[in-house]
Design a protein around this motif. Structure first.
Motif, PDB file in Angstrom:
ATOM      1  N   GLY A  91       0.818  -1.246  -0.049  1.00 35.69           N
ATOM      2  CA  GLY A  91      -0.065  -0.146   0.092  1.00 35.69           C
ATOM      3  C   GLY A  91       1.009   1.218  -0.015  1.00 35.69           C
ATOM      4  N   ILE A  92       0.167   2.259   0.664  1.00 38.96           N
ATOM      5  CA  ILE A  92       0.930   3.599   0.654  1.00 38.96           C
ATOM      6  C   ILE A  92       1.464   3.925   2.117  1.00 38.96           C
ATOM      7  CG2 ILE A  92       0.622   6.116   0.383  1.00 38.96           C
ATOM      8  CD1 ILE A  92       0.052   4.397  -2.254  1.00 38.96           C
ATOM      9  N   VAL A  93       2.862   4.229   1.870  1.00 37.01           N
ATOM     10  CA  VAL A  93       3.491   4.672   3.317  1.00 37.01           C
ATOM     11  C   VAL A  93       3.704   6.068   3.283  1.00 37.01           C
ATOM     12  CG1 VAL A  93       5.370   3.827   4.840  1.00 37.01           C
ATOM     13  CG2 VAL A  93       4.533   2.225   3.212  1.00 37.01           C
ATOM     14  N   VAL A  94       3.394   6.724   4.277  1.00 40.05           N
ATOM     15  CA  VAL A  94       3.620   8.068   4.467  1.00 40.05           C
ATOM     16  C   VAL A  94       4.401   8.337   5.900  1.00 40.05           C
ATOM     17  CG1 VAL A  94       1.767   8.734   3.290  1.00 40.05           C
ATOM     18  CG2 VAL A  94       1.342   8.624   5.453  1.00 40.05           C
ATOM     19  N   THR A  95       4.960   9.353   5.997  1.00 43.81           N
ATOM     20  CA  THR A  95       5.806   9.467   7.306  1.00 43.81           C
ATOM     21  C   THR A  95       4.603  10.078   8.422  1.00 43.81           C
ATOM     22  OG1 THR A  95       6.020  11.936   6.938  1.00 43.81           O
ATOM     23  CG2 THR A  95       7.658  10.194   6.185  1.00 43.81           C
ATOM     24  N   ALA A  96       4.984   9.611   9.649  1.00 40.96           N
ATOM     25  CA  ALA A  96       4.064  10.207  10.779  1.00 40.96           C
ATOM     26  C   ALA A  96       3.970  11.797  10.990  1.00 40.96           C
ATOM     27  CB  ALA A  96       4.607   9.262  11.997  1.00 40.96           C
ATOM     28  N   ARG A  97       5.164  12.248  10.542  1.00 39.36           N
ATOM     29  CA  ARG A  97       5.106  13.723  10.701  1.00 39.36           C
ATOM     30  C   ARG A  97       4.048  14.319   9.487  1.00 39.36           C
ATOM     31  NH1 ARG A  97      10.300  17.708   9.483  1.00 39.36           N
ATOM     32  NH2 ARG A  97       9.209  19.628  10.026  1.00 39.36           N
ATOM     33  N   SER A  98       4.146  13.686   8.298  1.00 41.73           N
ATOM     34  CA  SER A  98       3.090  14.439   7.300  1.00 41.73           C
ATOM     35  C   SER A  98       1.624  14.060   7.810  1.00 41.73           C
ATOM     36  CB  SER A  98       3.048  13.545   6.140  1.00 41.73           C
ATOM     37  OG  SER A  98       4.448  13.542   5.561  1.00 41.73           O
ATOM     38  N   ALA A  99       1.246  12.828   8.568  1.00 37.04           N
ATOM     39  CA  ALA A  99       0.011  12.762   9.033  1.00 37.04           C
ATOM     40  C   ALA A  99      -0.320  13.618   9.968  1.00 37.04           C
ATOM     41  CB  ALA A  99      -0.039  11.261   9.520  1.00 37.04           C
ATOM     42  N   ARG A 100       0.699  13.869  10.961  1.00 38.82           N
ATOM     43  CA  ARG A 100       0.386  14.874  11.915  1.00 38.82           C
ATOM     44  C   ARG A 100       0.358  16.379  11.770  1.00 38.82           C
ATOM     45  NH1 ARG A 100       4.688  12.046  14.526  1.00 38.82           N
ATOM     46  NH2 ARG A 100       5.991  13.574  14.126  1.00 38.82           N
ATOM     47  N   THR A 101       0.890  16.951  10.609  1.00 40.10           N
ATOM     48  CA  THR A 101       1.149  18.175  10.508  1.00 40.10           C
ATOM     49  C   THR A 101       0.569  18.936   9.202  1.00 40.10           C
ATOM     50  OG1 THR A 101       3.135  17.912   9.090  1.00 40.10           O
ATOM     51  CG2 THR A 101       3.457  18.254  11.593  1.00 40.10           C
ATOM     52  N   LEU A 102       0.500  17.894   7.995  1.00 41.69           N
ATOM     53  CA  LEU A 102       0.092  18.633   6.898  1.00 41.69           C
ATOM     54  C   LEU A 102      -1.600  18.821   6.881  1.00 41.69           C
ATOM     55  CD1 LEU A 102       1.710  16.319   4.085  1.00 41.69           C
ATOM     56  CD2 LEU A 102       2.155  18.513   4.644  1.00 41.69           C
ATOM     57  N   PRO A 103      -2.297  19.916   6.362  1.00 41.30           N
ATOM     58  CA  PRO A 103      -3.614  20.241   6.458  1.00 41.30           C
ATOM     59  C   PRO A 103      -4.294  18.977   5.556  1.00 41.30           C
ATOM     60  CG  PRO A 103      -2.394  22.037   5.822  1.00 41.30           C
ATOM     61  CD  PRO A 103      -1.344  20.951   5.943  1.00 41.30           C
ATOM     62  N   PRO A 104      -5.521  18.732   5.869  1.00 34.86           N
ATOM     63  CA  PRO A 104      -6.308  17.828   5.158  1.00 34.86           C
ATOM     64  C   PRO A 104      -6.097  17.395   3.671  1.00 34.86           C
ATOM     65  CG  PRO A 104      -7.658  18.405   6.986  1.00 34.86           C
ATOM     66  CD  PRO A 104      -6.439  19.514   6.591  1.00 34.86           C
ATOM     67  N   ARG A 105      -6.379  18.675   2.874  1.00 35.66           N
ATOM     68  CA  ARG A 105      -6.318  18.800   1.629  1.00 35.66           C
ATOM     69  C   ARG A 105      -4.950  18.367   1.300  1.00 35.66           C
ATOM     70  NH1 ARG A 105     -10.490  18.637  -2.089  1.00 35.66           N
ATOM     71  NH2 ARG A 105      -9.244  19.999  -3.374  1.00 35.66           N
ATOM     72  N   GLN A 106      -3.703  19.091   1.798  1.00 34.01           N
ATOM     73  CA  GLN A 106      -2.414  18.610   1.292  1.00 34.01           C
ATOM     74  C   GLN A 106      -2.163  17.326   1.562  1.00 34.01           C
ATOM     75  OE1 GLN A 106       0.395  21.538   2.583  1.00 34.01           O
ATOM     76  NE2 GLN A 106      -0.855  23.288   2.401  1.00 34.01           N
ATOM     77  N   LEU A 107      -2.667  16.683   2.579  1.00 32.67           N
ATOM     78  CA  LEU A 107      -2.394  15.226   2.957  1.00 32.67           C
ATOM     79  C   LEU A 107      -3.061  14.150   1.852  1.00 32.67           C
ATOM     80  CD1 LEU A 107      -1.332  13.238   4.744  1.00 32.67           C
ATOM     81  CD2 LEU A 107      -3.130  13.575   6.308  1.00 32.67           C
ATOM     82  N   GLU A 108      -4.372  14.785   1.601  1.00 31.58           N
ATOM     83  CA  GLU A 108      -4.903  14.146   0.352  1.00 31.58           C
ATOM     84  C   GLU A 108      -4.227  14.057  -0.914  1.00 31.58           C
ATOM     85  OE1 GLU A 108      -9.495  14.428  -1.502  1.00 31.58           O
ATOM     86  OE2 GLU A 108      -8.998  15.290   0.375  1.00 31.58           O
ATOM     87  N   ALA A 109      -3.676  15.270  -1.242  1.00 29.65           N
ATOM     88  CA  ALA A 109      -2.866  15.416  -2.322  1.00 29.65           C
ATOM     89  C   ALA A 109      -1.694  14.680  -2.351  1.00 29.65           C
ATOM     90  CB  ALA A 109      -2.481  16.904  -2.565  1.00 29.65           C
TER      91      ALA A 109
END
Length: 248
Positions: A91-109
């Protein structure tokens, strides 16, 4: 091939058959490591708070792409980077920092971009021998200048002797690998459009899902977060410029 080939020939002269096969087996093993089943020590399931932040962006991405959630999942890695992400067979692997700090739309992108890599996979990790070669040369030559300045300050023979020995070692290694190093450098420069294309295709996937402006915002956020004493990542700059033109 410019690096692995000569190594295989040299080892073949010492150990016929297996000597030639070993470098290629090692090369492809390292290149295919990202596709191995991941252990829980490298990637993990999101915890409660992380899952709460990821749930809506991930669901929206899968809905936009008309994909079945049962066939895709999102995992986390604890590397302390902003929006660095990766894909695996799981699947998709993202950093925990991204999950905690990015705004929802940016995280979605960002999730959409990484999902796009699953459909535009590339074998850029096949270039690890050349990256290892250039890292070795850099590690040998980088200390020479500072050591020379320190030797001048000390004004002692031992300092100049150490500089001479290090420079001699770096020169010897450079002479030995100058041909494959020059060839791989030229091929790397020639292949840059191809390696960029994988990122551009994943960006296009996010754009087609209607997330282009949010992806550009995430990239610009990453560029702004780069420490002032470090150069801006060239590939991110190229991606940002291309996204601006595409969205214009």
């Amino acid at each position: 091939m410019a690096i692995v080939g000569p190594v295989a020939v040299a080892l073949h002269l010492r150990w016929p058959v297996w000597g030639a096969a070993l470098p290629f087996l090692l090369w492809w093993t390292v290149a295919l490591l990202p596709y191995r089943p991941r252990s829980k020590t490298s990637h993990r399931e999101p915890d409660g708070k992380e899952l709460a932040r990821l749930a809506d962006p991930w669901r929206h991405v899968l809905q936009r792409a008309a994909l079945d959630p049962r066939d895709h999942r999102v995992l986390l890695t604890d590397r302390d980077r902003l929006n660095a992400c990766a894909t695996t067979g799981h699947g998709i692997v993202v950093t925990a920092r991204s999950a905690r700090t990015l705004p929802p739309r940016q995280l979605e992108a960002v999730l959409a971009h990484e999902l796009g890599h699953r459909f535009t996979a590339s074998f850029t990790r096949l270039t690890w021998p050349s990256r290892l070669l250039w890292w070795t040369l850099s590690a040998l030559w980088t200390p020479v200048g500072p050591m020379w300045k320190r030797a001048v300050e000390w004004h002692r023979p031992i300092g100049f002797l150490l500089v001479f020995l290090l420079a001699a070692l770096a020169t010897a290694v450079t002479v030995i690998v100058v041909v494959p190093a020059a060839l791989t450098h030229a091929l790397h420069r020639a292949a840059r459009p191809l390696t960029d294309r994988a990122e551009f295709r994943a960006d296009d996937f996010a754009v087609r899902l209607g997330l282009g402006p949010d992806l550009l915002a995430a990239i610009e956020h990453r560029l702004e977060a780069t420490p002032s004493d470090k150069p801006l990542p060239p590939r991110l700059l190229r991606r940002a410029e291309r996204l601006r033109r595409r969205l214009a």
